[in-house]
Design a protein around this motif. Structure first.
Motif, PDB file in Angstrom:
ATOM      1  N   SER A   1     -35.962  -9.057  -7.468  1.00  0.00           N
ATOM      2  CA  SER A   1     -35.504  -9.263  -8.839  1.00  0.00           C
ATOM      3  C   SER A   1     -35.409 -10.757  -9.104  1.00  0.00           C
ATOM      4  O   SER A   1     -35.033 -11.519  -8.222  1.00  0.00           O
ATOM      5  N   ARG A   2     -35.747 -11.163 -10.327  1.00  0.00           N
ATOM      6  CA  ARG A   2     -35.540 -12.575 -10.649  1.00  0.00           C
ATOM      7  C   ARG A   2     -34.067 -12.933 -10.539  1.00  0.00           C
ATOM      8  O   ARG A   2     -33.720 -14.019 -10.106  1.00  0.00           O
ATOM      9  N   GLY A   3     -33.178 -12.050 -10.964  1.00  0.00           N
ATOM     10  CA  GLY A   3     -31.750 -12.288 -10.796  1.00  0.00           C
ATOM     11  C   GLY A   3     -31.246 -13.544 -11.473  1.00  0.00           C
ATOM     12  O   GLY A   3     -30.285 -14.165 -11.010  1.00  0.00           O
ATOM     13  N   ASP A   4     -31.880 -13.930 -12.604  1.00  0.00           N
ATOM     14  CA  ASP A   4     -31.559 -15.220 -13.215  1.00  0.00           C
ATOM     15  C   ASP A   4     -31.197 -15.122 -14.693  1.00  0.00           C
ATOM     16  O   ASP A   4     -31.176 -16.143 -15.378  1.00  0.00           O
ATOM     17  N   ASP A   5     -30.919 -13.928 -15.191  1.00  0.00           N
ATOM     18  CA  ASP A   5     -30.550 -13.726 -16.593  1.00  0.00           C
ATOM     19  C   ASP A   5     -31.688 -14.112 -17.535  1.00  0.00           C
ATOM     20  O   ASP A   5     -31.456 -14.436 -18.696  1.00  0.00           O
TER      21      ASP A   5
ATOM     22  N   ARG B   1     -33.594  -7.675  -3.411  1.00  0.00           N
ATOM     23  CA  ARG B   1     -33.434  -9.110  -3.200  1.00  0.00           C
ATOM     24  C   ARG B   1     -33.405  -9.838  -4.541  1.00  0.00           C
ATOM     25  O   ARG B   1     -34.339  -9.706  -5.344  1.00  0.00           O
ATOM     26  N   GLU B   2     -32.328 -10.582  -4.793  1.00  0.00           N
ATOM     27  CA  GLU B   2     -32.182 -11.343  -6.032  1.00  0.00           C
ATOM     28  C   GLU B   2     -32.603 -12.786  -5.780  1.00  0.00           C
ATOM     29  O   GLU B   2     -31.942 -13.516  -5.040  1.00  0.00           O
ATOM     30  N   ALA B   3     -33.701 -13.176  -6.421  1.00  0.00           N
ATOM     31  CA  ALA B   3     -34.283 -14.490  -6.150  1.00  0.00           C
ATOM     32  C   ALA B   3     -33.525 -15.617  -6.831  1.00  0.00           C
ATOM     33  O   ALA B   3     -33.472 -16.736  -6.311  1.00  0.00           O
ATOM     34  N   GLY B   4     -32.966 -15.353  -8.014  1.00  0.00           N
ATOM     35  CA  GLY B   4     -32.315 -16.422  -8.768  1.00  0.00           C
ATOM     36  C   GLY B   4     -33.310 -17.518  -9.122  1.00  0.00           C
ATOM     37  O   GLY B   4     -32.980 -18.704  -9.091  1.00  0.00           O
ATOM     38  N   ALA B   5     -34.529 -17.125  -9.469  1.00  0.00           N
ATOM     39  CA  ALA B   5     -35.599 -18.100  -9.671  1.00  0.00           C
ATOM     40  C   ALA B   5     -36.506 -17.664 -10.816  1.00  0.00           C
ATOM     41  O   ALA B   5     -36.403 -16.551 -11.329  1.00  0.00           O
TER      42      ALA B   5
END
Length: 271
Positions: A140-144, A171-175
């Protein structure tokens, strides 16, 4: 000609039309990573800049961050893809008016081995439920971002809370989209992406498009002028000129003509 609603904002701020016309010849556009990663902005902006002499400086981040940046006054125009959040931005007074610009769609890519056995399915909700059930790796991008917001809407319908499995199969990449695709490629994982970024992505590894065609995967983009009543430094005239060009005949034609390997990347639909 300064539009009436911009003129009203100018007068409310105690500025003169002449002062606004003397704006610095550039604007800052807070936009999504997909418009940048896909190559769209590099393709269309030179035409606008040559016609107007206005330099467009793009800050490419996830939609959520782009909206926060605009709320902080760090931009003149917002070009993003989460309609509900965009409408809230305007309703809260941070933006003047929202306009549809273009659309494409989201696709689910994943490893050719397809451990969740979802290839060819056109129901994204059933597909995500199958991925969760199989515990196959999912990035997941996990970045809103707009893509992350769409993904979480789909998960909500499945009644699965994937974040409870964060760090295991989820997995949350935050990217950004490109970086997240790189992670998915390295892991052989499933991932939701906008089609334009996928088409322009070079490091695909073993990934391919497995799921597409669900109407819920429609991906609309909108453009909004940041409200000069909230931030007096907003270059309202130049920003509105960019918006008018983008949703006008020249901008829409430029968007429509952008292709990669013979495939149209975005479909203009300003009304």
């Amino acid at each position: 000609m300064i539009p009436d609603f911009i003129r009203a904002s100018i007068l409310a701020l105690g500025l003169t039309a002449g002062a606004v016309l003397a704006e610095e010849p550039f604007i800052i556009v807070q936009s999504t990573t997909s418009t940048q990663n896909s190559g769209l902005l590099d393709y269309i902006l030179p035409g606008f800049e040559a016609e107007t002499g206005i330099d467009v400086r793009v800050v490419a981040v996830g939609t959520g961050q782009a909206i926060r940046n605009a709320i902080n006054g760090d931009g003149d125009v917002l070009l993003v893809h989460s309609k509900t959040a965009e409408e809230q931005f305007v309703a809260d007074g941070w933006g003047v008016e929202r306009f549809d610009v273009m659309y494409n769609d989201f696709v689910l890519v994943g490893p050719k081995s397809d451990p969740a056995e979802v290839k060819g399915d056109t129901d994204i909700i059933a597909v995500l439920a199958a991925v969760a059930s199989s515990k196959a790796p999912f990035v997941s991008r996990g970045d809103d971002s707009g893509t992350h917001k769409a993904e979480m809407r789909y998960w909500q319908v499945t009644d699965v809370d994937p974040t409870a499995a964060s760090g295991t199969w989820y997995r949350e990449a935050g990217a950004g989209m490109g970086a997240s695709l790189n992670i998915a490629s390295g892991m052989g994982a499933y991932i939701l992406t906008d089609r334009a970024t996928w088409l322009s992505f070079g490091n695909r590894g073993d990934l391919e498009i497995l799921v597409e065609g669900d109407p819920r995967m429609f991906n609309q983009y909108g453009v909004i002028l940041v409200n000069p009543e909230k931030h007096s430094k907003v270059r309202a005239t130049s920003g509105q000129r960019f918006i008018d060009w983008l949703i006008g005949a020249d901008g829409q034609a430029a968007i429509e003509s952008y292709e990669l390997d013979g495939q149209q990347m975005f479909f203009p639909n300003a009304r």
